[in-house]
Design an enzyme around this catalytic site. Structure first.
Site, PDB file in Angstrom:
ATOM      1  N   CYS A   2     -70.872 -18.693   8.442  1.00 51.54           N
ATOM      2  CA  CYS A   2     -71.897 -18.892   7.426  1.00 51.54           C
ATOM      3  C   CYS A   2     -73.026 -19.769   7.938  1.00 51.54           C
ATOM      4  O   CYS A   2     -72.820 -20.662   8.747  1.00 51.54           O
ATOM      5  CB  CYS A   2     -71.292 -19.539   6.184  1.00 51.54           C
ATOM      6  SG  CYS A   2     -69.947 -18.616   5.433  1.00 51.54           S
ATOM      7  N   ARG A  27     -74.670 -15.719  13.922  1.00 48.65           N
ATOM      8  CA  ARG A  27     -73.399 -16.359  13.582  1.00 48.65           C
ATOM      9  C   ARG A  27     -72.419 -15.377  12.950  1.00 48.65           C
ATOM     10  O   ARG A  27     -71.220 -15.654  12.881  1.00 48.65           O
ATOM     11  CB  ARG A  27     -73.643 -17.531  12.616  1.00 48.65           C
ATOM     12  CG  ARG A  27     -74.487 -18.636  13.209  1.00 48.65           C
ATOM     13  CD  ARG A  27     -74.938 -19.611  12.140  1.00 48.65           C
ATOM     14  NE  ARG A  27     -73.853 -20.418  11.620  1.00 48.65           N
ATOM     15  CZ  ARG A  27     -73.541 -21.637  12.062  1.00 48.65           C
ATOM     16  NH1 ARG A  27     -74.239 -22.185  13.034  1.00 48.65           N
ATOM     17  NH2 ARG A  27     -72.553 -22.311  11.521  1.00 48.65           N
ATOM     18  N   TRP A  74     -70.224 -15.331   5.532  1.00 51.60           N
ATOM     19  CA  TRP A  74     -69.105 -14.612   6.129  1.00 51.60           C
ATOM     20  C   TRP A  74     -67.923 -14.822   5.194  1.00 51.60           C
ATOM     21  O   TRP A  74     -67.476 -15.939   4.985  1.00 51.60           O
ATOM     22  CB  TRP A  74     -68.811 -15.167   7.523  1.00 51.60           C
ATOM     23  CG  TRP A  74     -67.751 -14.432   8.276  1.00 51.60           C
ATOM     24  CD1 TRP A  74     -67.883 -13.279   8.980  1.00 51.60           C
ATOM     25  CD2 TRP A  74     -66.375 -14.833   8.430  1.00 51.60           C
ATOM     26  NE1 TRP A  74     -66.695 -12.923   9.566  1.00 51.60           N
ATOM     27  CE2 TRP A  74     -65.748 -13.855   9.246  1.00 51.60           C
ATOM     28  CE3 TRP A  74     -65.624 -15.916   7.968  1.00 51.60           C
ATOM     29  CZ2 TRP A  74     -64.407 -13.938   9.599  1.00 51.60           C
ATOM     30  CZ3 TRP A  74     -64.282 -15.987   8.314  1.00 51.60           C
ATOM     31  CH2 TRP A  74     -63.689 -15.008   9.119  1.00 51.60           C
ATOM     32  N   ASN A  98     -71.009 -23.954   3.559  1.00 52.95           N
ATOM     33  CA  ASN A  98     -70.231 -23.483   4.699  1.00 52.95           C
ATOM     34  C   ASN A  98     -68.881 -24.187   4.687  1.00 52.95           C
ATOM     35  O   ASN A  98     -68.813 -25.393   4.454  1.00 52.95           O
ATOM     36  CB  ASN A  98     -70.934 -23.816   6.021  1.00 52.95           C
ATOM     37  CG  ASN A  98     -72.163 -22.985   6.259  1.00 52.95           C
ATOM     38  OD1 ASN A  98     -72.504 -22.107   5.479  1.00 52.95           O
ATOM     39  ND2 ASN A  98     -72.857 -23.274   7.353  1.00 52.95           N
ATOM     40  N   GLY A  99     -67.814 -23.445   4.987  1.00 49.65           N
ATOM     41  CA  GLY A  99     -66.498 -24.059   5.048  1.00 49.65           C
ATOM     42  C   GLY A  99     -65.581 -23.542   3.964  1.00 49.65           C
ATOM     43  O   GLY A  99     -65.797 -22.462   3.404  1.00 49.65           O
ATOM     44  N   GLU A 481     -59.076 -10.228  28.086  1.00 48.72           N
ATOM     45  CA  GLU A 481     -60.463 -10.240  27.617  1.00 48.72           C
ATOM     46  C   GLU A 481     -60.993  -8.822  27.445  1.00 48.72           C
ATOM     47  O   GLU A 481     -61.701  -8.530  26.468  1.00 48.72           O
ATOM     48  CB  GLU A 481     -61.334 -11.029  28.600  1.00 48.72           C
ATOM     49  CG  GLU A 481     -62.832 -10.900  28.397  1.00 48.72           C
ATOM     50  CD  GLU A 481     -63.328 -11.432  27.065  1.00 48.72           C
ATOM     51  OE1 GLU A 481     -64.511 -11.199  26.762  1.00 48.72           O
ATOM     52  OE2 GLU A 481     -62.546 -12.062  26.317  1.00 48.72           O
ATOM     53  N   LYS A 485     -62.430  -7.325  23.920  1.00 47.20           N
ATOM     54  CA  LYS A 485     -63.768  -6.750  23.755  1.00 47.20           C
ATOM     55  C   LYS A 485     -63.689  -5.380  23.095  1.00 47.20           C
ATOM     56  O   LYS A 485     -64.483  -5.047  22.217  1.00 47.20           O
ATOM     57  CB  LYS A 485     -64.471  -6.629  25.110  1.00 47.20           C
ATOM     58  CG  LYS A 485     -65.047  -7.911  25.620  1.00 47.20           C
ATOM     59  CD  LYS A 485     -66.250  -8.339  24.774  1.00 47.20           C
ATOM     60  CE  LYS A 485     -66.501  -9.815  24.922  1.00 47.20           C
ATOM     61  NZ  LYS A 485     -65.519 -10.658  24.221  1.00 47.20           N
ATOM     62  N   GLU A 488     -62.833  -5.776  19.435  1.00 47.36           N
ATOM     63  CA  GLU A 488     -63.888  -6.416  18.655  1.00 47.36           C
ATOM     64  C   GLU A 488     -64.967  -5.440  18.217  1.00 47.36           C
ATOM     65  O   GLU A 488     -65.410  -5.488  17.067  1.00 47.36           O
ATOM     66  CB  GLU A 488     -64.549  -7.530  19.487  1.00 47.36           C
ATOM     67  CG  GLU A 488     -63.741  -8.800  19.598  1.00 47.36           C
ATOM     68  CD  GLU A 488     -64.470  -9.851  20.409  1.00 47.36           C
ATOM     69  OE1 GLU A 488     -64.520 -11.007  19.962  1.00 47.36           O
ATOM     70  OE2 GLU A 488     -64.996  -9.518  21.493  1.00 47.36           O
ATOM     71  N   HIS A 504     -41.047  -4.479  30.903  1.00 45.63           N
ATOM     72  CA  HIS A 504     -40.259  -5.282  29.962  1.00 45.63           C
ATOM     73  C   HIS A 504     -40.618  -4.972  28.512  1.00 45.63           C
ATOM     74  O   HIS A 504     -40.417  -5.799  27.627  1.00 45.63           O
ATOM     75  CB  HIS A 504     -40.458  -6.770  30.249  1.00 45.63           C
ATOM     76  CG  HIS A 504     -39.957  -7.179  31.590  1.00 45.63           C
ATOM     77  ND1 HIS A 504     -38.610  -7.259  31.900  1.00 45.63           N
ATOM     78  CD2 HIS A 504     -40.619  -7.509  32.735  1.00 45.63           C
ATOM     79  CE1 HIS A 504     -38.468  -7.623  33.164  1.00 45.63           C
ATOM     80  NE2 HIS A 504     -39.669  -7.781  33.689  1.00 45.63           N
ATOM     81  N   LYS A 604     -69.866 -15.224  14.876  1.00 44.72           N
ATOM     82  CA  LYS A 604     -70.141 -15.794  16.192  1.00 44.72           C
ATOM     83  C   LYS A 604     -69.588 -17.210  16.313  1.00 44.72           C
ATOM     84  O   LYS A 604     -68.989 -17.568  17.313  1.00 44.72           O
ATOM     85  CB  LYS A 604     -71.652 -15.801  16.433  1.00 44.72           C
ATOM     86  CG  LYS A 604     -72.066 -16.244  17.835  1.00 44.72           C
ATOM     87  CD  LYS A 604     -71.684 -15.203  18.859  1.00 44.72           C
ATOM     88  CE  LYS A 604     -72.173 -15.550  20.249  1.00 44.72           C
ATOM     89  NZ  LYS A 604     -71.667 -14.608  21.247  1.00 44.72           N
TER      90      LYS A 604
END
Length: 609
Positions: A2, A27, A74, A98-99, A481, A485, A488, A504, A604
């Site tokens: 946010c 963000r 968000w 925010n929060g 990573e 990606k 995402e 395994h 973000k």
């Protein structure tokens, strides 16, 4: 996550609020809104989805007034709908937040007994009603706001305006960033300095527990007890220029192709080209070299940078390392060693889980080092020492250039610490620093030589439901990573594994519909990885192999797809091999038609736990 912007100014502020929100788009958000005072009356505009929807509403139905607040949301409590979008308001109060308000349910139940009617599913609406309730009891706006702040539990940053108060905004910071900007006859608040860069260079960063009373002439900062506080005013180095996509279709693609330049900039800030020496602050290098243990903590992509660095620190510098994801670290209540150093990696410098882990380590007597990309962040300000990556603003939510510059910075720190400790000699330092200095050229060659091939094969990968990524040694975190990606931005289920772990369990997933991406430079671990690839091929797995010339000669024939990588030193290979997996994720997402730069549900800068 946010974003907050507020202006106590001159003339109508609505369009400038929207422009400020545009600088906070990076963000991540799913709705946006503004509120102003028009002749003392609170007027709101809110819209679900992208900021352009709010901008179009503003053009059709302008709101006016010299004071206002704006927000990109968000979603946490309640879906990403217009009804749940901020600002939340009553007739007397408008709030952006925010929060998370952790005790909102108890406060809501209490307020409902006073006939407060709630219209949203959010925790934030409680704040508006709580302030309003105190106003009804005869309190003045500042007293009412403070009485409400006293009741809140959680992590939050708030900005509040009041009907018929054209020259007053109040706010509070508790665990979530908030900054104040000083203008010419007007004042600003925002969740980060980047939003304020076009408006002012004079910024004050609030600390936890700070409350503010803002009018056009200035700001008063005070604590819960009403005691006035002094916070330094800084001249920010943030650029006021708006970052554009240029010739690129998406910010992510632009940022992928910026990597030769930003890796070079980062290297040039740390390596003396004449002497080939790593030039980092001497006290920082000594602190790390003498550490009884390094604890590396981060979230998401930054955690994988830490994972690569664990291999480097232990193999090259012979320093023992523990790594952990920040969201779990402090809840383990790990005993920290005497003489230990804790290193935190964050693009934004505001990730709340990482910040709280930092504070835990501080309480445990650890020296704190941070690696951040965003200047003037909270993590930077709370660290003993800081190193800046020079990636520049990263707008795409999925991190690319921030990751490679984090790795570059960590690599330089490893070499400096190893030399200080005597784990490697000057000749080896020079050779390894030469390998680092070759990176921009190598990365550029990967971008130029593999992009077309990867774009073509990505159309087939885009048909998959599941994708596996394999790597050994420092390629294992790059496999993690790469999988992240792809998840995402394309929404394809993907998992990264250490190649030796395939037998395994994960090998049970292999069939002719599962692409398996293998990262395998022809190094000392290549033969082991090759065996795992053969096991995969024998079970019908469709292998996409990233390797160099010798690797292709030995293994390429049995793979469905292969991409030739340049020969590189094993030390820098993790940085080099992440480039094609970034390109793969990007082109798969484009083929699927997803929102590459702002993928669903992601933010973000994650400023809630």
């Amino acid at each position: 996550m946010c974003g907050i912007i507020g202006i106590v100014g001159k003339g109508d502020v609505a369009q400038r609020l929207v422009d400020g929100l545009r600088r906070l788009e990076y963000r991540g958000y799913d709705s946006a809104g503004i509120a102003t005072l028009d002749n003392g009356k609170i007027e709101r505009l809110r819209a679900e989805g992208k900021l352009i929807n709010l901008d179009e509403r503003l053009k059709k139905a302008p709101v006016r007034g010299p004071i206002g607040i704006g927000h990109t949301r968000w979603a946490t409590h309640g879906g990403p709908t217009e009804r749940n979008a901020h600002p939340h308001a009553t007739e007397r109060v408008a709030v952006v937040h925010n929060g998370i308000i952790e005790n909102y349910a108890a406060l809501k139940a209490e307020l409902e007994q006073h006939q407060c009617r709630f219209e949203t599913e959010t925790d934030t609406e409680v704040v508006a009603h709580l302030v309003d309730h105190h106003l009804k009891q005869g309190m003045d706006p500042i007293t009412a706001a403070n009485a409400a702040f006293d009741r809140l539990e959680g992590a939050y940053a708030l900005a509040v305006i009041f009907a018929n108060e054209n020259n007053l905004m109040v706010g509070v910071r508790q665990g979530t960033p908030l900054a104040v900007g000083y203008g010419d006859g007007e004042m600003y608040v925002a969740s980060d300095s980047y939003a304020l860069a076009p408006l002012t260079k004079k910024i004050c960063f609030l600390e936890d527990g700070d409350r503010i009373r803002v009018n056009a002439g200035g700001v008063t900062i005070y604590n819960r007890d009403g005691k006035e506080l002094s916070r330094p005013i800084r001249i920010t180095a943030q650029s006021g220029e708006t970052t554009g996509k240029g010739e690129y279709r998406h910010f992510m693609l632009k940022e992928i192709f910026e990597q030769p330049s930003v890796i070079g900039d980062t290297l040039n800030s740390f390596i003396n080209p004449a002497t080939r020496e790593i030039t980092l602050p001497a006290d920082l290098v000594e602190m790390v070299a003498k550490a009884s243990r390094l604890t590396l903590v981060a979230c998401g992509t930054a955690f994988y940078a830490c994972h690569v660095a664990k291999y480097w620190f232990e193999q090259i510098a012979r320093i023992p390392v523990e790594i952990d994801v920040a969201s779990e670290f402090r809840y383990r209540e790990a005993p920290m060693p005497e003489g230990g150093v804790a290193l935190f990696v964050s693009q934004s410098g505001e990730t709340l889980d990482t910040l709280e882990a930092l504070r835990y380590c501080k309480r445990q007597g650890q020296k704190i080092v941070s690696i951040v990309n965003t200047i003037e962040s909270t993590i930077e300000r709370e660290s003993d020492m800081v190193l800046h990556t020079l990636a520049g603003p990263e707008i795409g939510v999925a991190s690319t250039k921030a990751f490679t510059t984090q790795l570059t910075t960590l690599a330089c720190l490893v070499l400096a610490a190893a030399a200080k400790k005597g784990a490697i000699d000057a000749k080896t330092v020079g050779a390894m620093s030469d390998s680092l200095r070759q990176l921009p050229s190598l990365v550029n060659s990967v971008l130029q030589d593999t992009a077309v091939t990867i774009e073509k094969l990505s159309r087939e990968i885009a048909e998959a439901r599941d994708v596996l990524y394999l790597g050994r040694g420092a390629m294992y975190p790059i496999a993690l990573e790469g999988a992240l990606k792809l998840k995402e931005i394309s929404y394809i289920h993907a998992e990264g594994y250490a190649a030796g772990e395939m037998k395994h369990g994960p090998i049970a997933l292999i069939d002719d519909k599962v692409p398996v991406v293998v990262l395998a430079p022809h190094d000392k671990l290549f033969e082991k990885t090759a065996s795992n690839v053969q096991e995969t091929i024998a079970r019908g797995g469709q292998v996409l192999l990233f390797t160099d010339r010798d690797g292709l000669t030995q293994l390429g024939r049995g793979c469905r797809w292969s991409v030739r990588m340049p020969v590189s030193d094993a030390f820098v290979a993790p940085i080099l091999y992440v480039i094609p997996v970034q390109l793969l994720a990007y082109h798969v997402a484009v083929a699927k038609g997803t929102d590459v730069d702002q993928p669903r549900n992601l933010a973000k800068s994650v400023t809630v736990e």
